[in-house]
Design a protein around this motif. Structure first.
Motif, PDB file in Angstrom:
ATOM      1  N   LYS A   1       0.842  -1.186   0.000  1.00  0.00           N
ATOM      2  CA  LYS A   1       0.000   0.000   0.000  1.00  0.00           C
ATOM      3  C   LYS A   1       0.877   1.236   0.000  1.00  0.00           C
ATOM      4  CE  LYS A   1      -3.764  -2.177   2.484  1.00  0.00           C
ATOM      5  NZ  LYS A   1      -4.538  -2.213   3.733  1.00  0.00           N
ATOM      6  N   ARG A   2       0.499   2.201  -0.805  1.00  0.00           N
ATOM      7  CA  ARG A   2       1.239   3.466  -0.862  1.00  0.00           C
ATOM      8  C   ARG A   2       0.962   4.245   0.407  1.00  0.00           C
ATOM      9  NH1 ARG A   2       4.404   6.399  -4.408  1.00  0.00           N
ATOM     10  NH2 ARG A   2       4.250   8.610  -3.997  1.00  0.00           N
ATOM     11  N   LEU A   3       2.000   4.780   1.021  1.00  0.00           N
ATOM     12  CA  LEU A   3       1.882   5.567   2.242  1.00  0.00           C
ATOM     13  C   LEU A   3       1.982   7.044   1.916  1.00  0.00           C
ATOM     14  CD1 LEU A   3       4.188   3.401   4.505  1.00  0.00           C
ATOM     15  CD2 LEU A   3       1.691   3.407   4.445  1.00  0.00           C
ATOM     16  N   VAL A   4       1.077   7.820   2.456  1.00  0.00           N
ATOM     17  CA  VAL A   4       1.089   9.269   2.245  1.00  0.00           C
ATOM     18  C   VAL A   4       0.840   9.962   3.576  1.00  0.00           C
ATOM     19  CG1 VAL A   4       0.330   9.150  -0.155  1.00  0.00           C
ATOM     20  CG2 VAL A   4      -1.361   9.265   1.649  1.00  0.00           C
ATOM     21  N   ALA A   5       1.302  11.188   3.674  1.00  0.00           N
ATOM     22  CA  ALA A   5       1.100  11.978   4.888  1.00  0.00           C
ATOM     23  C   ALA A   5      -0.387  12.337   5.011  1.00  0.00           C
ATOM     24  CB  ALA A   5       1.936  13.246   4.835  1.00  0.00           C
ATOM     25  N   ALA A   6      -0.857  12.343   6.237  1.00  0.00           N
ATOM     26  CA  ALA A   6      -2.267  12.653   6.489  1.00  0.00           C
ATOM     27  C   ALA A   6      -2.547  14.143   6.403  1.00  0.00           C
ATOM     28  CB  ALA A   6      -2.676  12.154   7.877  1.00  0.00           C
TER      29      ALA A   6
END
Length: 95
Positions: A90-95
């Protein structure tokens, strides 16, 4: 930029190092201080270049250890990229 389907480093050793010097696997293994079985596995693509083997190759052939490790990395990375679509990540991105 990544090379398209790079050769296994063992193929490079065989074609660019051993054959021009007319070295047998036995003679090359002895010079490198490894068993014939170890070198044969590398030359036949059954084993990769370890950091120690990279240093041995650099001493024997007057090259850099980094060159050998980079070739191994490029080979492995190209093959891993061929299976990118099979990875469950899963791609992780900043919230």
């Amino acid at each position: 930029m990544m090379m398209h389907n790079p050769p296994h480093p063992g193929e490079i050793i065989r074609e660019l190092c051993l054959e021009p010097l007319e070295l047998s696997v036995t003679a090359a293994a002895e010079a490198l201080g490894v068993s014939r079985k170890t070198l044969s596995a590398l030359l036949n693509g059954k084993a990769g270049i370890s950091p120690e083997m990279a240093v041995r190759l650099s001493i024997a052939f007057g090259t850099s250890a980094e060159t050998w490790l980079n070739q191994q990395t490029q080979y492995e990375l190209w093959h891993a990229e061929q299976h990118r679509h099979e990875l469950s990540v899963k791609r992780l991105v900043a919230a």
